[in-house]
Design an enzyme around this catalytic site. Sequence first.
Site, PDB file in Angstrom:
ATOM      1  N   HIS A   1       2.389   3.481  -9.005  1.00  0.00           N
ATOM      2  CA  HIS A   1       2.163   2.064  -9.329  1.00  0.00           C
ATOM      3  C   HIS A   1       3.351   1.496 -10.105  1.00  0.00           C
ATOM      4  CE1 HIS A   1      -1.746   2.275  -7.625  1.00  0.00           C
ATOM      5  NE2 HIS A   1      -2.282   3.018  -8.572  1.00  0.00           N
TER       6      HIS A   1
ATOM      7  N   ASP B   1       0.831  -1.208   0.000  1.00  0.00           N
ATOM      8  CA  ASP B   1       0.000   0.000   0.000  1.00  0.00           C
ATOM      9  C   ASP B   1       0.865   1.258   0.000  1.00  0.00           C
ATOM     10  OD1 ASP B   1      -2.342   1.413  -0.036  1.00  0.00           O
ATOM     11  OD2 ASP B   1      -2.818   1.125   2.083  1.00  0.00           O
TER      12      ASP B   1
ATOM     13  N   LEU C   1      10.805 -20.124  -4.889  1.00  0.00           N
ATOM     14  CA  LEU C   1       9.703 -19.338  -4.312  1.00  0.00           C
ATOM     15  C   LEU C   1       8.403 -19.495  -5.112  1.00  0.00           C
ATOM     16  CD1 LEU C   1       8.711 -16.911  -2.431  1.00  0.00           C
ATOM     17  CD2 LEU C   1       9.464 -15.420  -4.290  1.00  0.00           C
TER      18      LEU C   1
HETATM   19  C1  IPE Z   1      -5.497  -2.763  -0.382  1.00  0.00           C
HETATM   20  O1  IPE Z   1      -5.091  -1.459  -0.572  1.00  0.00           O
HETATM   21  C2  IPE Z   1      -5.470  -3.495  -1.683  1.00  0.00           C
HETATM   22  C3  IPE Z   1      -4.141  -3.634  -2.289  1.00  0.00           C
HETATM   23  C4  IPE Z   1      -3.006  -3.353  -1.727  1.00  0.00           C
HETATM   24  C5  IPE Z   1      -4.149  -4.156  -3.615  1.00  0.00           C
HETATM   25  P1  IPE Z   1      -6.142  -0.256  -0.661  1.00  0.00           P
HETATM   26  O2  IPE Z   1      -5.366   0.990  -0.737  1.00  0.00           O
HETATM   27  O3  IPE Z   1      -7.112  -0.518  -1.738  1.00  0.00           O
HETATM   28  O4  IPE Z   1      -6.878  -0.401   0.754  1.00  0.00           O
HETATM   29  P2  IPE Z   1      -7.925   0.552   1.486  1.00  0.00           P
HETATM   30  O5  IPE Z   1      -9.156   0.576   0.655  1.00  0.00           O
HETATM   31  O6  IPE Z   1      -7.299   1.892   1.628  1.00  0.00           O
HETATM   32  O7  IPE Z   1      -8.144  -0.100   2.802  1.00  0.00           O
HETATM   33  C1  IPE Z   2      -1.593   0.242  -3.422  1.00  0.00           C
HETATM   34  O1  IPE Z   2      -1.349   1.605  -3.453  1.00  0.00           O
HETATM   35  C2  IPE Z   2      -1.773  -0.346  -4.796  1.00  0.00           C
HETATM   36  C3  IPE Z   2      -3.168  -0.730  -5.137  1.00  0.00           C
HETATM   37  C4  IPE Z   2      -4.178  -0.735  -4.301  1.00  0.00           C
HETATM   38  C5  IPE Z   2      -3.418  -1.148  -6.503  1.00  0.00           C
HETATM   39  P1  IPE Z   2      -2.546   2.649  -3.453  1.00  0.00           P
HETATM   40  O2  IPE Z   2      -2.914   2.939  -4.856  1.00  0.00           O
HETATM   41  O3  IPE Z   2      -3.644   2.163  -2.590  1.00  0.00           O
HETATM   42  O4  IPE Z   2      -1.838   3.912  -2.813  1.00  0.00           O
HETATM   43  P2  IPE Z   2      -2.474   4.936  -1.765  1.00  0.00           P
HETATM   44  O5  IPE Z   2      -3.006   4.122  -0.626  1.00  0.00           O
HETATM   45  O6  IPE Z   2      -3.535   5.685  -2.479  1.00  0.00           O
HETATM   46  O7  IPE Z   2      -1.317   5.785  -1.356  1.00  0.00           O
HETATM   47 MG    MG Z   3      -4.060   2.400  -0.623  1.00  0.00          MG
END
Ligand code: IPE
Ligand code: IPE
Ligand code: MG
Length: 249
Positions: free
Chosen positions: A38, A21, A132
């Site tokens: 990303h 995240d 892995l």
């Molecule tokens: C969780 O991250 C899903 C992934 C890492 C793919 P999100 O950024 O979507 O989670 P929430 O919605 O903030 O909890």
């Molecule tokens: C996690 O990073 C990746 C996915 C959920 C695809 P985020 O896109 O959720 O990044 P933040 O949480 O907005 O910083």
């Molecule tokens: Mg996120």
Amino acid sequence: MSYKTDIIKERIPRHIAIIMDGNGRWAKKQGLARMFGHKQGVTTVHRITEAAAEIGIEYMTLYAFSTENWNRPKEEVDALMTLLVDTIAKETPTLMKNNIRLLTIGDIDRLPAETKKKFEGCIEETKQNTGLNLVLALSYSSRWEIIEAAKKIATEVKDGKLDVADINEAIISSHLTTNGIPDPDLLIRTSGELRLSNYLLWQIAYSELYFTDRLWPEFTPEDLYEAIVDYQHRERRFGKTSEQVKIEK
Ligand code: IPE
Ligand code: IPE
Ligand code: MG
């Protein structure tokens, strides 16, 4: 000094699950569009996967796209799907070089046909690898998975293939998309959020949880080693007393 030298070889977690995240916030911090985060996140996946393979982790499950992520703006979803396709094409040789087997969990049928095809091709190509097991959670959520398992089990009962009295933990586990994969020993979430976001809820019943403020694009192998060392200093009691656990050792 590196945390790597502190890792106890005999106590390497068999399965590490990661909620990757913070990509968006990382990009925003430097005034860039979310997609840059990303893309940088993919580089982190590459580095962490190589590091995990090298230290002998058996399974690593990465949360790449959740069921709820389908609700993001269409441009971001589309760009993520394209990024997935490009990444698989580019990274398959790395997987082969490092003896890594790719697996996926989640509602793969919801992915665009091209993305799904690329994943199936990579899974096929890497299926003989013995190092892995890299498990990507794609279009995945725990509640989706549990609903699917409930439907399958109910159908088996209805068809007379399964007795209600025989439903136990093993039966439930074997109907989840993680069938055959051991439960995670360690769950890591980056970016400082203290929640599980619908990830592996059944499987992490007894996992050790590790939260770090580090955003995923800046998460390094050193951060991974630090999390492993932290994990190795915990006492996993599984409901027993500390005294019992010490005698068993
Ligand atoms: C969780 O991250 C899903 C992934 C890492 C793919 P999100 O950024 O979507 O989670 P929430 O919605 O903030 O909890
Ligand atoms: C996690 O990073 C990746 C996915 C959920 C695809 P985020 O896109 O959720 O990044 P933040 O949480 O907005 O910083
Ligand atoms: Mg996120």
